[in-house]
Design a protein around this motif. Structure first.
Motif, PDB file in Angstrom:
ATOM      1  N   PHE A  63      15.896  -8.439   3.373  1.00 53.51           N
ATOM      2  CA  PHE A  63      15.207  -8.921   2.057  1.00 53.51           C
ATOM      3  C   PHE A  63      14.258 -10.062   2.173  1.00 53.51           C
ATOM      4  O   PHE A  63      13.225 -10.132   1.474  1.00 53.51           O
ATOM      5  N   ILE A  64      14.501 -10.940   2.824  1.00 54.58           N
ATOM      6  CA  ILE A  64      13.590 -12.456   3.186  1.00 54.58           C
ATOM      7  C   ILE A  64      11.999 -11.799   3.436  1.00 54.58           C
ATOM      8  O   ILE A  64      11.213 -12.332   2.745  1.00 54.58           O
ATOM      9  N   PRO A  65      11.773 -10.689   4.406  1.00 58.60           N
ATOM     10  CA  PRO A  65      10.380 -10.467   4.778  1.00 58.60           C
ATOM     11  C   PRO A  65       9.791  -9.987   3.384  1.00 58.60           C
ATOM     12  O   PRO A  65       8.421 -10.071   3.353  1.00 58.60           O
ATOM     13  N   THR A  66      10.650  -9.133   2.334  1.00 56.65           N
ATOM     14  CA  THR A  66      10.135  -8.403   1.220  1.00 56.65           C
ATOM     15  C   THR A  66       9.271  -9.649   0.300  1.00 56.65           C
ATOM     16  O   THR A  66       8.545  -9.092  -0.533  1.00 56.65           O
ATOM     17  N   LEU A  67       9.899 -10.622   0.279  1.00 55.39           N
ATOM     18  CA  LEU A  67       9.239 -11.663  -0.445  1.00 55.39           C
ATOM     19  C   LEU A  67       7.707 -12.001  -0.264  1.00 55.39           C
ATOM     20  O   LEU A  67       6.934 -12.452  -0.844  1.00 55.39           O
ATOM     21  N   PHE A  68       7.393 -11.952   1.055  1.00 54.33           N
ATOM     22  CA  PHE A  68       6.144 -12.221   1.636  1.00 54.33           C
ATOM     23  C   PHE A  68       5.122 -11.201   2.232  1.00 54.33           C
ATOM     24  O   PHE A  68       4.071 -11.332   2.061  1.00 54.33           O
ATOM     25  N   LEU A  69       5.734  -9.979   2.527  1.00 56.82           N
ATOM     26  CA  LEU A  69       4.952  -8.958   2.885  1.00 56.82           C
ATOM     27  C   LEU A  69       4.468  -8.019   1.702  1.00 56.82           C
ATOM     28  O   LEU A  69       5.487  -7.932   0.859  1.00 56.82           O
ATOM     29  N   PRO A  70       3.411  -7.566   1.593  1.00 48.09           N
ATOM     30  CA  PRO A  70       2.994  -6.548   0.514  1.00 48.09           C
ATOM     31  C   PRO A  70       4.037  -5.115   0.643  1.00 48.09           C
ATOM     32  O   PRO A  70       4.166  -4.788   1.664  1.00 48.09           O
ATOM     33  N   ILE A  71       4.285  -4.945  -0.690  1.00 47.00           N
ATOM     34  CA  ILE A  71       4.983  -3.599  -1.051  1.00 47.00           C
ATOM     35  C   ILE A  71       3.983  -2.511  -1.107  1.00 47.00           C
ATOM     36  O   ILE A  71       4.279  -1.364  -1.065  1.00 47.00           O
ATOM     37  N   LEU A  72       2.727  -2.828  -1.730  1.00 46.37           N
ATOM     38  CA  LEU A  72       1.990  -1.685  -2.382  1.00 46.37           C
ATOM     39  C   LEU A  72       0.457  -2.457  -2.126  1.00 46.37           C
ATOM     40  O   LEU A  72       0.005  -3.699  -2.117  1.00 46.37           O
TER      41      LEU A  72
ATOM     42  N   GLY B  39     -13.397   0.642  -4.260  1.00 48.93           N
ATOM     43  CA  GLY B  39     -13.704  -0.052  -3.053  1.00 48.93           C
ATOM     44  C   GLY B  39     -13.093  -1.390  -2.932  1.00 48.93           C
ATOM     45  O   GLY B  39     -12.944  -1.996  -2.043  1.00 48.93           O
ATOM     46  N   GLN B  40     -12.440  -1.880  -4.165  1.00 46.38           N
ATOM     47  CA  GLN B  40     -11.634  -3.174  -4.033  1.00 46.38           C
ATOM     48  C   GLN B  40     -10.200  -3.073  -4.013  1.00 46.38           C
ATOM     49  O   GLN B  40      -9.603  -2.241  -4.794  1.00 46.38           O
ATOM     50  N   SER B  41      -9.706  -3.613  -2.809  1.00 49.94           N
ATOM     51  CA  SER B  41      -8.316  -3.559  -2.346  1.00 49.94           C
ATOM     52  C   SER B  41      -7.369  -4.716  -2.978  1.00 49.94           C
ATOM     53  O   SER B  41      -7.772  -5.816  -2.616  1.00 49.94           O
ATOM     54  N   HIS B  42      -6.218  -4.653  -3.425  1.00 50.56           N
ATOM     55  CA  HIS B  42      -5.548  -5.694  -3.657  1.00 50.56           C
ATOM     56  C   HIS B  42      -3.907  -5.442  -3.493  1.00 50.56           C
ATOM     57  O   HIS B  42      -3.364  -4.258  -3.746  1.00 50.56           O
ATOM     58  N   SER B  43      -3.320  -6.122  -2.519  1.00 47.37           N
ATOM     59  CA  SER B  43      -1.894  -5.936  -2.011  1.00 47.37           C
ATOM     60  C   SER B  43      -1.110  -6.782  -2.918  1.00 47.37           C
ATOM     61  O   SER B  43      -1.458  -8.108  -3.448  1.00 47.37           O
ATOM     62  N   VAL B  44       0.173  -6.263  -3.256  1.00 46.78           N
ATOM     63  CA  VAL B  44       1.171  -6.891  -4.082  1.00 46.78           C
ATOM     64  C   VAL B  44       2.496  -7.110  -3.450  1.00 46.78           C
ATOM     65  O   VAL B  44       3.012  -6.108  -2.721  1.00 46.78           O
ATOM     66  N   THR B  45       3.055  -8.254  -3.491  1.00 47.93           N
ATOM     67  CA  THR B  45       4.145  -8.455  -2.935  1.00 47.93           C
ATOM     68  C   THR B  45       5.423  -8.400  -3.844  1.00 47.93           C
ATOM     69  O   THR B  45       5.029  -8.373  -5.197  1.00 47.93           O
ATOM     70  N   LEU B  46       6.601  -8.408  -3.545  1.00 49.25           N
ATOM     71  CA  LEU B  46       7.624  -8.402  -4.392  1.00 49.25           C
ATOM     72  C   LEU B  46       7.692  -9.313  -5.580  1.00 49.25           C
ATOM     73  O   LEU B  46       8.005  -9.211  -6.680  1.00 49.25           O
ATOM     74  N   LEU B  47       7.487 -10.607  -5.120  1.00 48.26           N
ATOM     75  CA  LEU B  47       7.572 -11.718  -6.044  1.00 48.26           C
ATOM     76  C   LEU B  47       6.194 -11.598  -6.887  1.00 48.26           C
ATOM     77  O   LEU B  47       6.414 -11.925  -7.936  1.00 48.26           O
TER      78      LEU B  47
END
Length: 199
Positions: A54-63, A69-77
């Motif tokens: 769980f701990i890495p999912t707070l900081f790593l992008p899920i999507l 052409g514009q990219s945006h990553s989203v973390t769980l938080l």
């Protein structure tokens, strides 16, 4: 002799020779009122694994979402915070509570119940924690959060390019580890453990 009550129909049941390795069913409603759990060591190992996933999912992008052409990553938080920013306060509170917060609290409680049992701490200090665990368990619906993510993926699939990131994979492993932990853990085994110590 062991005396207990069926959680479904309330029938008080007395077992002359209780064996913690066997499953017992209520003679009136036939529901299972005791099933043997796995060893405390296995449950503890799986609970720690769930935390580590769980701990890495707070900081790593899920999507990662790409539009024009514009990219945006989203973390769980960040996914939870988006609901707050858009004014969906109730959805944000429910999704974060039943999907993330309560499962984490339950994992923490399981560890707090098992570790003292392994070192021989008196059970009277754990009764309050045991009651909270029993009350919170029905509210644990971590799969709700995962389903909401996949619903968002389906809705956005035609509008943008979506890339599943490592955070989502780790979150799935967290869910699997969590459900294995709560399935393996039988709180009643704690009482049996302390009964054996007293005998």
């Amino acid at each position: 002799m062991k005396k207990t009550a069926c959680k479904d129909c309330g029938l008080v049941i007395e077992i002359e020779s209780f064996d913690a390795t066997h499953q017992y069913s209520c003679p009136r409603c036939k529901s299972v009122f005791y099933r043997p759990g796995e060893s405390f060591d296995l449950v503890l190992m799986m609970a720690i694994s769930a935390f580590l996933f769980f701990i890495p999912t707070l900081f790593l992008p899920i999507l990662t979402l790409t539009i024009m052409g514009q990219s945006h990553s989203v973390t769980l938080l960040e996914a939870v915070l988006f609901f707050f920013h858009d004014g969906y306060y109730v959805i944000a509170i429910i999704a974060s509570s039943v999907g993330v917060f309560i499962p984490l609290v339950l994992l923490f409680m399981i560890m707090m119940l098992i570790i003292p049992a392994k070192i021989g701490k008196p059970i009277r200090k754990l009764k309050g924690l045991f009651r909270y665990y029993e009350h919170l368990l029905p509210w644990s619906m971590a799969e709700v959060y995962l389903v909401s993510i996949f619903v968002a993926i389906v809705k956005l699939a035609g509008m943008a390019t979506l890339k599943l990131d490592v955070g989502l994979v780790l979150f799935v492993f967290f869910l699997l580890s969590y459900y294995v932990t709560v399935t393996w853990f039988n709180a009643e085994d704690l009482w049996n453990h302390y009964d054996e110590l007293e005998d």
